[in-house]
Design an enzyme around this catalytic site. Structure first.
Site, mmCIF file in Angstrom:
data_model
loop_
_atom_site.group_PDB
_atom_site.id
_atom_site.type_symbol
_atom_site.label_atom_id
_atom_site.label_comp_id
_atom_site.label_asym_id
_atom_site.label_seq_id
_atom_site.Cartn_x
_atom_site.Cartn_y
_atom_site.Cartn_z
ATOM 1 N N GLY B 12 -32.074 20.231 8.775
ATOM 2 C CA GLY B 12 -30.985 19.953 7.833
ATOM 3 C C GLY B 12 -29.727 19.455 8.515
ATOM 4 O O GLY B 12 -29.427 19.855 9.636
ATOM 5 N N THR B 135 -26.936 23.466 14.123
ATOM 6 C CA THR B 135 -27.342 24.378 13.056
ATOM 7 C C THR B 135 -26.109 24.889 12.335
ATOM 8 O O THR B 135 -25.107 25.214 12.961
ATOM 9 C CB THR B 135 -28.133 25.594 13.584
ATOM 10 O OG1 THR B 135 -28.209 26.584 12.565
ATOM 11 C CG2 THR B 135 -27.457 26.247 14.784
ATOM 12 N N ASP B 137 -26.533 27.536 10.485
ATOM 13 C CA ASP B 137 -26.866 28.963 10.419
ATOM 14 C C ASP B 137 -26.528 29.731 11.695
ATOM 15 O O ASP B 137 -26.586 30.963 11.709
ATOM 16 C CB ASP B 137 -28.357 29.149 10.126
ATOM 17 C CG ASP B 137 -28.728 28.657 8.730
ATOM 18 O OD1 ASP B 137 -27.815 28.330 7.963
ATOM 19 O OD2 ASP B 137 -29.924 28.614 8.431
ATOM 20 N N GLU B 236 -28.210 34.128 0.972
ATOM 21 C CA GLU B 236 -29.338 33.622 0.167
ATOM 22 C C GLU B 236 -30.654 34.297 0.542
ATOM 23 O O GLU B 236 -31.613 34.251 -0.226
ATOM 24 C CB GLU B 236 -29.490 32.113 0.365
ATOM 25 C CG GLU B 236 -29.802 31.726 1.820
ATOM 26 C CD GLU B 236 -30.108 30.237 2.023
ATOM 27 O OE1 GLU B 236 -30.377 29.527 1.050
ATOM 28 O OE2 GLU B 236 -30.068 29.801 3.195
ATOM 29 N N LEU B 286 -23.333 22.005 -0.461
ATOM 30 C CA LEU B 286 -21.935 21.590 -0.265
ATOM 31 C C LEU B 286 -21.357 22.247 0.983
ATOM 32 O O LEU B 286 -20.496 21.676 1.652
ATOM 33 C CB LEU B 286 -21.074 21.965 -1.473
ATOM 34 C CG LEU B 286 -21.453 21.343 -2.825
ATOM 35 C CD1 LEU B 286 -20.525 21.864 -3.918
ATOM 36 C CD2 LEU B 286 -21.400 19.826 -2.765
#
Lengths: 395, 395
Positions: B12, B135, B137, B236, B286
């Site tokens: 991503g 990343t 994350d 999430e 976003l």
């Protein structure tokens, strides 16, 4: 002993509600016409409880910070106003020597503003009541647009631009972005401005049109034959041809029903019916609280509306709302005027037909021309991904 | 005939992936050591299809725009890499006279990077392969943090600050904000930085701790006795004590399962079990695409990581990843170094215990000290709402 002024906020905050507060307080201070500048703490309910914030005591530095603070520094509320409340308000106005009342809010608040004005006139009290328009949804009548909308539009357009750049980089088949505005599609529609920077949404669904699941699925399928990742912007208030919301209710109060997320609903629909990967994004409240995407035009007009309402009250006006008339789109020019509050009260302004495309899945050039100046500065420049070759991706 | 360089993106995008691309391309251009600078169009798959973008042809103006464009200008992919693909890659490397391969990505991409390096060494080919960490994350091992995280953290902290200002103005009982990072709670945790500006979240739930619904409901109930509007930030990837996600799967592919929204799930839980009004916000993608909240520190470090990896390759290094060692929190100081890619491949770095509070619903001062410099500039100043009197609101 002189008169006092009270400012009351109603309904949901915007990115520039505090900017209107700034405009009103600055004008009231500069006038020298009032002893005290009160803020009703948490809306009309605070006023009824005689819970006031001394806005005159705000330092210049604090007032300056209002321009960059979302929410509202004096709180707000959605509490219903009853007939008895108007009687009580007139008593409190007398008790606290209030000569000027400014209401900043949307349709419901303008209704309160108009009714209080009438109650005071009936009692023969010399109190001036003025309205300051405030709404992200842009659903207030008579005025060309309302403070709060330009910033919400800028947030939506800029966020969709960023989202489209992301989706084009790593195609997820379908991304559905949910936009605020349950009955009026203005914010949803403003996402189209992202297209002027090369990163616009592929489909836009407004609450002004009945939503048809089959048409939606067909629109998505057709586009996915041409490109591998598409972005859909959908209003939170989509409903079917019978007027029923397309999502289920999740919470009910005596006054309102709250519904599930349209974004995840539509994403799941794509998954179920087409078998494509889909996801929903729902920035929700972030869209009305963003200072990063605050529109400078919107902020300036919010200050102006606050100042106008205050100055008009000092000049003896009452029962009116600060409003804007559009003189020209390019160069952008508006003319401020005072609208009769009777014409504004509780009318809900939705998008006119000439702003919506024929297929009901996008907007027209006329809408873009109208909306463009309201977001203030142009959206950021981004590198064009056009040099990338076409992407092929299996289902 | 000289050698060529290829840059490949995996996984991503982030708000600064293009900034690392910028750093690498600038360094490659400046070196004069390569004939062509290729970008693999859409990741490793594009490389295998010999689909290249000529990055050497980008103008200085276009390169500059990379710093402010989210996504990736050369595309990326999540396609799995098979054993045969490495054999094919070595052939294409020979065919296209490639002397340098730069991989920009996360754990999976660093795995590919390490395996390609080994395949080339086994074949005795003199090709340098380097990794650039990427990343949102922050789950890459060895390095103190990775480019992409600082901007995602800044977005989350700033958005929660704005959200809290909104909620404090018009208390909705419970607002749940969903944060990215399925297995690592770094982004979720960074929301706590908003508290340093007076508008912090009330509860933070990280995927490093098993989520217990009863504890959550108790936490919420306790807080609602003290204040009328609370903000919860939830990862999430929340899961129960058995490791099962707290939300249901909505889409499955051969490689992955996708789940429903944690934000609306928790909001509905509050509604069902406590009867309070609650809503979820999920900015989703976003949060990794925001240029408005791009961290200047993160952007600079992303450029540095791209440049480092490129220059190290030219100096003869291979099988390594650009990394940062923390020297000091205040003043913030890092030391760049090259990490052995074997140590990085496929290890997933989660938050250490000393960064998580004992109750498992917040972070520690140690975490804030570590995270603070990564978001770059301080969060915006806002007016303090502390002068407001306490709010009372019924259920």
């Amino acid at each position: 002993m002189g008169k006092n002024l009270v400012i009351i906020h109603g309904g949901g905050p915007t990115a520039v509600l505090n900017a209107s507060l700034y405009g009103a307080v600055k004008a009231a201070k500069a006038s020298g016409q009032v002893d005290h500048i009160y803020g009703a703490n948490n809306g009309t309910g605070g006023f009824l409880k005689e819970d006031f914030i001394d806005l005159g005591a705000f330092s210049e530095e604090e007032l300056g910070l209002l321009l960059a603070t979302p929410g509202t520094a004096i709180g707000t509320s959605r509490d219903p106003i009853w007939q008895d409340d108007y009687e009580q308000m007139t008593k409190l106005i007398e008790k606290h020597h209030i000569g000027y009342v400014l209401f900043s809010g949307g349709n419901g608040t303008m209704d309160t503003c108009g009714k209080l004005h009438k109650a005071l006139v009936q009692k023969g009290m010399d109190v001036k009541v003025m309205g300051i328009p405030k709404t992200t949804d842009n659903d207030i009548a008579i005025t060309d647009h309302s403070p709060g909308f330009g910033s919400a539009a800028r947030y939506m357009a800029a966020s969709v631009q960023e989202l489209c750049a992301d989706v084009r980089s790593l195609p997820i088949h379908v991304v559905v972005m949910e936009a605020s505005g349950r009955n009026a599609g203005w914010i949803t529609a403003s996402s189209a401005l992202a297209g002027e920077k090369g990163y616009g949404p592929d489909l836009i669904y407004l609450p002004e049109r009945a939503f048809d699941e089959d048409c939606f699925i067909r629109d998505v399928e057709t586009l996915l034959r041409k490109k591998s990742g598409i972005v859909v912007v959908a209003s939170e208030g989509l409903h079917d041809k019978d007027g029923n919301p397309i999502v289920k209710p999740v919470f009910k109060t005596e006054r309102a029903t709250y519904f599930g997320d349209v974004s995840s609903h539509l994403a799941n629909l794509v998954i179920d019916r087409l078998g494509y990967k889909a996801r929903g994004e729902k920035p929700g409240l972030l869209g009305r609280a963003s200072i990063a995407w605050q529109s400078p035009v919107d902020r300036d007009e919010a200050v102006l509306a606050g100042r106008m309402a205050c100055e008009a009250a000092f000049e003896g006006e009452s029962g009116k709302m600060a409003a804007f008339r559009r003189i020209s789109d390019e160069p952008y020019k508006i003319e401020p005027f005072l609208a009769d509050i009777d014409q504004v009260m509780m009318f809900e302004r939705t998008m006119p037909d000439n702003f919506i495309n024929e297929a009901g899945n996008g907007v027209t050039e006329e809408f873009l021309r109208w909306c463009r100046p309201l977001i203030g500065e142009a959206l950021p420049d981004m590198i064009s991904f056009n040099r990338l070759s076409g992407r092929k991706e299996g289902k």
